[in-house]
Write a protein that holds these residues in place. Structure first.
Motif, mmCIF file in Angstrom:
data_model
loop_
_atom_site.group_PDB
_atom_site.id
_atom_site.type_symbol
_atom_site.label_atom_id
_atom_site.label_comp_id
_atom_site.label_asym_id
_atom_site.label_seq_id
_atom_site.Cartn_x
_atom_site.Cartn_y
_atom_site.Cartn_z
ATOM 1 N N SER A 1 0.727 -1.158 -0.131
ATOM 2 C CA SER A 1 0.292 -0.080 -0.291
ATOM 3 C C SER A 1 0.875 1.166 0.165
ATOM 4 O O SER A 1 2.233 1.244 -0.005
ATOM 5 N N ILE B 1 4.977 3.843 -4.893
ATOM 6 C CA ILE B 1 6.001 4.634 -5.678
ATOM 7 C C ILE B 1 7.775 4.468 -5.086
ATOM 8 O O ILE B 1 8.681 5.227 -5.644
ATOM 9 N N LYS C 1 10.650 3.650 -7.423
ATOM 10 C CA LYS C 1 12.050 5.473 -7.742
ATOM 11 C C LYS C 1 13.330 4.210 -7.595
ATOM 12 O O LYS C 1 13.920 4.530 -8.361
ATOM 13 N N ILE D 1 4.529 8.721 6.258
ATOM 14 C CA ILE D 1 3.940 7.963 4.578
ATOM 15 C C ILE D 1 4.681 9.899 3.866
ATOM 16 O O ILE D 1 5.169 8.679 2.469
ATOM 17 N N THR E 1 8.949 10.456 2.639
ATOM 18 C CA THR E 1 9.491 8.588 2.173
ATOM 19 C C THR E 1 9.037 9.441 0.587
ATOM 20 O O THR E 1 10.114 9.029 -0.462
ATOM 21 N N ALA E 2 7.765 9.211 0.283
ATOM 22 C CA ALA E 2 7.137 9.814 -1.073
ATOM 23 C C ALA E 2 8.022 10.789 -1.713
ATOM 24 O O ALA E 2 7.992 10.948 -2.594
ATOM 25 N N VAL F 1 10.476 12.300 -1.202
ATOM 26 C CA VAL F 1 12.130 11.705 -1.533
ATOM 27 C C VAL F 1 11.845 10.706 -2.968
ATOM 28 O O VAL F 1 12.943 11.261 -3.564
ATOM 29 N N ALA F 2 11.151 9.971 -2.695
ATOM 30 C CA ALA F 2 10.880 9.371 -4.107
ATOM 31 C C ALA F 2 10.588 9.590 -4.914
ATOM 32 O O ALA F 2 10.631 9.821 -6.446
ATOM 33 N N ALA G 1 -4.291 -4.013 5.891
ATOM 34 C CA ALA G 1 -4.440 -3.244 4.295
ATOM 35 C C ALA G 1 -2.939 -3.158 3.855
ATOM 36 O O ALA G 1 -2.791 -2.349 3.189
ATOM 37 N N LYS G 2 -2.012 -3.987 4.981
ATOM 38 C CA LYS G 2 -0.601 -4.263 4.523
ATOM 39 C C LYS G 2 -0.418 -3.029 4.376
ATOM 40 O O LYS G 2 1.043 -2.505 3.698
ATOM 41 N N VAL G 3 -0.046 -1.717 5.509
ATOM 42 C CA VAL G 3 0.603 -1.238 5.295
ATOM 43 C C VAL G 3 1.526 -1.136 6.515
ATOM 44 O O VAL G 3 1.607 -1.591 7.738
ATOM 45 N N PRO G 4 2.546 -0.468 6.143
ATOM 46 C CA PRO G 4 3.735 -0.984 6.803
ATOM 47 C C PRO G 4 3.950 -0.372 8.520
ATOM 48 O O PRO G 4 3.369 0.502 8.583
ATOM 49 N N LEU H 1 8.752 2.072 8.199
ATOM 50 C CA LEU H 1 8.174 3.164 7.149
ATOM 51 C C LEU H 1 9.520 4.391 8.089
ATOM 52 O O LEU H 1 10.027 5.207 7.219
ATOM 53 N N THR I 1 12.624 3.341 6.999
ATOM 54 C CA THR I 1 12.691 3.647 5.335
ATOM 55 C C THR I 1 12.902 4.491 4.722
ATOM 56 O O THR I 1 13.951 5.479 4.228
ATOM 57 N N ASP J 1 16.656 5.280 5.034
ATOM 58 C CA ASP J 1 17.358 5.184 4.260
ATOM 59 C C ASP J 1 17.783 6.072 3.193
ATOM 60 O O ASP J 1 18.539 5.880 1.963
ATOM 61 N N MET J 2 16.505 6.624 2.717
ATOM 62 C CA MET J 2 16.816 7.390 2.080
ATOM 63 C C MET J 2 16.521 8.852 2.072
ATOM 64 O O MET J 2 16.628 9.966 1.305
#
Lengths: 79, 158
Positions: free
Chosen positions: A16, A21, A25, B26, B29-30, B32-33, B97-100, B105, B108, B111-112
């Motif tokens: 999810s 994304i 990336k 959320i 991280t988005a 940086v992506a 809902a498979k949310v980390p 997070l 992540t 890391d990012m």
């Protein structure tokens, strides 16, 4: 669309937001310009998110299709 | 990327609760992506999120929270045990809902290269030491955050 030859396939099924994304990336970072990534996701939000992602990052969405409950995106690394 | 497009996401996190801890991770991280830089400034109760071993133990309160799917009156929601119950329920919805998990997070984000800034003033007020906080974060004040946020940034507060 499926006649496009992908250089790499990334399966983000079951993940999810924001993971599809983020993984897209990371996969794109390891690819060469011109290569095509086939990304598969089941998160319906990824349809809008991938469009926004290519717009912001300058990558190219060649096309997308739905296979059952899966969304398939073909993205060309443009830069 | 168009030149006028924001290049940074600057977030202030002031609530150390389960529901309010998710959006900063959320979104950052988005960001940086999406080839942006991101920073989260953890201040007041938000600092709780950066304490060692705390991030997966944050709670959500059903009191004065009418959007909770579990409809219970405040007079019952205030009883002992109701906050842990609401927390267990919310964690199970997130898992389904498979949310980390928040710790995933956080990892992540680190890391990012998301900048995680703990507020020095909050540490002084709450008696929190640097060794109480997780490794790899920065400690700073308002100016540290504002300097980052002043350059072509989207700013949000949670």
């Amino acid at each position: 669309m499926s006649d496009l030859k992908a250089d790499l396939t990334l399966d983000n099924s079951g993940l999810s937001c924001p993971m599809p994304i983020i993984k897209t990336k990371k996969a794109m970072d390891g690819m060469k310009v011109g290569e095509i990534l086939k990304m598969v996701a089941t998160d319906p939000g990824s349809v809008s998110d991938i469009q926004a992602w290519v717009k912001k990052t300058g990558q190219e969405l060649l096309g997308q299709e739905t296979e059952g409950e899966k969304f398939v995106f073909y993205i060309r690394k443009a830069k | 990327m168009p030149e006028e497009s924001a290049k940074r996401l600057a977030i202030i996190s002031t609530h150390g609760t389960l529901d309010m801890a998710y959006p900063p991770f959320i979104l950052s991280t988005a960001a940086v992506a999406m080839d942006m830089e991101a920073a989260i400034f953890f201040t007041f109760f938000g600092l709780e999120i950066l304490k060692k071993g705390r991030i997966d133990k944050l709670k959500v309160s059903p009191v004065a929270n009418p959007a909770m799917p579990m409809k219970i009156p405040n007079i019952i929601a205030m009883l002992p045990g109701m906050t842990p119950l609401a927390t267990i329920m919310m964690n199970s919805w997130m898992r389904k809902a498979k949310v980390p998990k928040l710790s995933e997070l956080l990892e992540t984000a680190q890391d990012m290269g998301v900048r995680l800034i703990g507020c020095q003033m909050t540490m002084d007020v709450m008696g929190v030491k640097k060794e109480d906080l997780i490794d790899g974060i920065e400690i700073g004040g308002a100016a540290t955050f504002l300097e980052f946020a002043s350059q072509n940034a989207i700013t949000l507060s949670f």
